[in-house]
Motif scaffolding. Sequence first.
Motif, PDB file in Angstrom:
ATOM      1  N   GLU A  48       0.818  -1.219   0.000  1.00 35.67           N
ATOM      2  CA  GLU A  48       0.000   0.000   0.000  1.00 35.67           C
ATOM      3  C   GLU A  48       0.848   1.263   0.000  1.00 35.67           C
ATOM      4  N   GLN A  49       1.811   1.303   0.915  1.00 37.12           N
ATOM      5  CA  GLN A  49       2.598   2.528   1.027  1.00 37.12           C
ATOM      6  C   GLN A  49       3.638   2.644  -0.082  1.00 37.12           C
ATOM      7  N   THR A  50       3.863   1.564  -0.841  1.00 41.81           N
ATOM      8  CA  THR A  50       4.743   1.670  -1.998  1.00 41.81           C
ATOM      9  C   THR A  50       3.966   2.195  -3.213  1.00 41.81           C
ATOM     10  N   ILE A  51       2.716   1.812  -3.293  1.00 39.69           N
ATOM     11  CA  ILE A  51       1.876   2.277  -4.409  1.00 39.69           C
ATOM     12  C   ILE A  51       1.466   3.741  -4.241  1.00 39.69           C
ATOM     13  N   TRP A  52       1.015   4.081  -3.039  1.00 39.48           N
ATOM     14  CA  TRP A  52       0.493   5.429  -2.792  1.00 39.48           C
ATOM     15  C   TRP A  52       1.521   6.260  -2.053  1.00 39.48           C
ATOM     16  N   PRO A  53       1.626   7.533  -2.307  1.00 34.25           N
ATOM     17  CA  PRO A  53       0.745   8.359  -3.153  1.00 34.25           C
ATOM     18  C   PRO A  53       1.175   8.429  -4.620  1.00 34.25           C
ATOM     19  N   ARG A  54       2.216   7.674  -5.010  1.00 34.78           N
ATOM     20  CA  ARG A  54       2.727   7.870  -6.373  1.00 34.78           C
ATOM     21  C   ARG A  54       1.698   7.518  -7.451  1.00 34.78           C
ATOM     22  N   ALA A  55       0.928   6.431  -7.203  1.00 36.87           N
ATOM     23  CA  ALA A  55      -0.087   6.075  -8.198  1.00 36.87           C
ATOM     24  C   ALA A  55      -1.131   7.183  -8.330  1.00 36.87           C
ATOM     25  N   ALA A  56      -1.421   7.843  -7.213  1.00 39.81           N
ATOM     26  CA  ALA A  56      -2.387   8.948  -7.263  1.00 39.81           C
ATOM     27  C   ALA A  56      -1.828  10.124  -8.061  1.00 39.81           C
ATOM     28  N   ALA A  57      -0.508  10.314  -7.965  1.00 41.38           N
ATOM     29  CA  ALA A  57       0.117  11.393  -8.746  1.00 41.38           C
ATOM     30  C   ALA A  57      -0.047  11.114 -10.233  1.00 41.38           C
ATOM     31  N   ALA A  58       0.164   9.868 -10.619  1.00 40.44           N
ATOM     32  CA  ALA A  58      -0.022   9.509 -12.032  1.00 40.44           C
ATOM     33  C   ALA A  58      -1.480   9.684 -12.440  1.00 40.44           C
TER      34      ALA A  58
END
Lengths: 473, 473
Positions: free
Chosen positions: A460-470
């Motif tokens: 979870e913390q590896t995906i977010w927040p970067r996926a939200a930025a994309a």
Amino acid sequence: MAQVLTVRLLLAFLAIGSCIAVEVTEHIDLWPMPKSVSHGTQRLYVSKDITMSMQGSMYSDEKEILKDAFQRVVDLMKLNHVVDGANPSSSVLTGVNIVVHSLEDELNFGVDESYNLSVPTVGDPLHAQIEVSNLTANSSSLQTFSQLCYFDFTSRLIELISAPWKISDTPRFPYRGLLIDTSRHYLPITEIKKMIDTMTYSKLNVLHWHIVDAQAFPIEIPSYPKLWNGSYSYSERYTMSDAIDIVRYAEKRGVNVLAEIDVPGHALSWGAGYPSLWPSDSCKEPLDVSNNFSFGVIDGILSDFSKVFKFKFVHLGGDEVNTSCWTATPHIKKWLDDNHMNVSDAYRYFVLRSQKIAISHGYDVINWEETFNNFGDKLDRRTVVHNWLREDVAPKVVAAGLRCIVSNQDKWYLDHLDATWEEFYRNEPLKDIDNPDHQRLVIGGEVCMFGEQIDASDIEQTIWPRAAAAAGN
Amino acid sequence: MAQVLTVRLLLAFLAIGSCIAVEVTEHIDLWPMPKSVSHGTQRLYVSKDITMSMQGSMYSDEKEILKDAFQRVVDLMKLNHVVDGANPSSSVLTGVNIVVHSLEDELNFGVDESYNLSVPTVGDPLHAQIEVSNLTANSSSLQTFSQLCYFDFTSRLIELISAPWKISDTPRFPYRGLLIDTSRHYLPITEIKKMIDTMTYSKLNVLHWHIVDAQAFPIEIPSYPKLWNGSYSYSERYTMSDAIDIVRYAEKRGVNVLAEIDVPGHALSWGAGYPSLWPSDSCKEPLDVSNNFSFGVIDGILSDFSKVFKFKFVHLGGDEVNTSCWTATPHIKKWLDDNHMNVSDAYRYFVLRSQKIAISHGYDVINWEETFNNFGDKLDRRTVVHNWLREDVAPKVVAAGLRCIVSNQDKWYLDHLDATWEEFYRNEPLKDIDNPDHQRLVIGGEVCMFGEQIDASDIEQTIWPRAAAAAGN
């Protein structure tokens, strides 16, 4: 801009089931930013007993998909706070009316995802209005509504400020994907469902499930029941019923599930149950191109998949094929010679034959970009080419008239742990594509969380927040 | 031993809501290991419609506490798998009968927590039997039952192997704690509830909520409503209703909530709302010992706490008091001189006066060990001394006739990120305490997740599996 973006990203991040409401200030706290937004300055209170209605809607919600979605959004707004303030005598939003202009209750791809959301400040009753052409657009509209609302620590109510609102939105791309990988590390079903929940906060709509790979084959295939012998352990598995449950869970939340088998290269685990899929016991990858059984198994898998994974597309992989086992294995070498093929021919043969099988089961095929780079003109014309290696591939793909999904690894691979959210945000899927007809062939983008470096404890913390930025791109 | 332990720890870890069932082999997969276990070799199937009954029970479960607990345990056994196998014609466990020998429906501390659990292989109907003297013991008994059960990928049913089982258990210590810290990082309510859920998997029964500290004051205190001005932000807060909700949530799961205010040292954030609590604007800690207002605020907080935190104990901290601000501030220096106190006297005065306030609100007091180390003979005789600094303190505390909780930081501080689960497992709370009367004064142990280095994104994986290793001690 940067500061506003930071706040928004924080919001998106905090929305991961462990959210914090923030005091809304002058800027607009919506993520991704809708196409058109106008608002006023009035404060409304959301009734503790807010209800959903469907006046004027074609769709009747017999399956209660909308009702459940609405309840989830209300829960999300509360963030587990106890809402126990007294409803004021005025300025209370008592309901949301949702108008769906279609009887269709299935999730569909490529349909009109636009929605209109308005929150008036006068009316008796005072209701927000959502208008969508079909159910598919609904998840995003409710998500936007929830982002207008926050728990207020003074009134102990959910408040909605800066009303009235008028929002019109439609996503920039129909395909907004996140890849998860259950071969490098098994992900418990609970975690997969949590990923689906969090995707909706950023309006991502395709969960690309990289189910199997060289390391493990965790899913049940009824046609070939020994395939999941390649799982890490007896219990690190998904039954077909589990897969159906996951797909239903996702669909109810507006998320399509794209299943992948990555052939012929990333398939070593398949041979744990059926060793004849390996070129030999000492050389186990790629799948044996000379053996019809390889294609029989692919046919069995895709036949079983077609009963479960109802998304328009299936992903057949096709990347990183090292053919040295084919030439090093006498019976395959002989087959190549007999058929006047070199290994490049055999690679193409494998991919194209697999495509035909998938098409026979009703799927459009997605393949990783190496297939296009090597024999793009031979691919089925409905193929979607999935970029990952190079930034300059998408322009070539769409110039060739094929569709493309952008996932250039230098910017959108989540397992590149040093890639920052700023880089994820700045990546432009339409870079160097100016022709509108070509632009339309880029169906979207996908951020990829390959699983070597993560498991359920930190995905979870590896995906977010970067996926939200994309997603904000 | 080590290998078996690894498997058990893995089980405990994986129980964090994202579980994997494992195939049970010869060794006994129970954690913590019950006092007495015997079992057979038969396989039972748990009915998909397994029910709970209370034949012969004094307690009637009108509040449905047991019913809800049973449903959670059934959900936990499924691990989100679809249980769709057909019930076999025999060897089907159709129910669990729970006998509670007390009408009491409140969670209590220090009561008989023993339970008997038996799973027969014959009977019509075939029911497991749980016997507890009171509701408090129930959470652990159901947890043990759940650990006997796992999803089987062949039958697609929950199975229970190695029956018949006869298990008798009672915890070694009545106090089995986990500290969380919402001052160094705010923890969303969702995350606090998740911590409570996971505690039950290892049969921990006290959530020590280190609510406020120098960095932030996130909780509402109705008596002094400006105190939470010391929160990190407007929304990183808990209302009193939220606290009540958290306490109820925990109690239903057999977990007591121990609230802490850490005075006079760790209280800088209090002055954000009431600056007169600071010695001066330039020297802000400890609380002003010369000002009656300091004790008025403590009285207000503990008065409000007593309506919410119903646990027998409250924690008053008392550690790491640097008194230099007291001598550096003229009005406090004068007060010390007028009262013929040095700073050590003033520290003792502060702690003892705070103890009296807590006692007046019905609490037994827990204080960190410095209070004992400095003036142990002056502490209220019901004080529980909370060890953290030194390994040799517990023997001294119990020899002095006071109760003790062991949390020696070199072994049981979870924010010591390099401390391994093996060290957590090996730490012995009764080290150098041989007299059984003294041993009884060690009411238990606690692992401490101080919050400087974690937040909601990584608290779970920092706590587990090490806290489970300590729980197995």
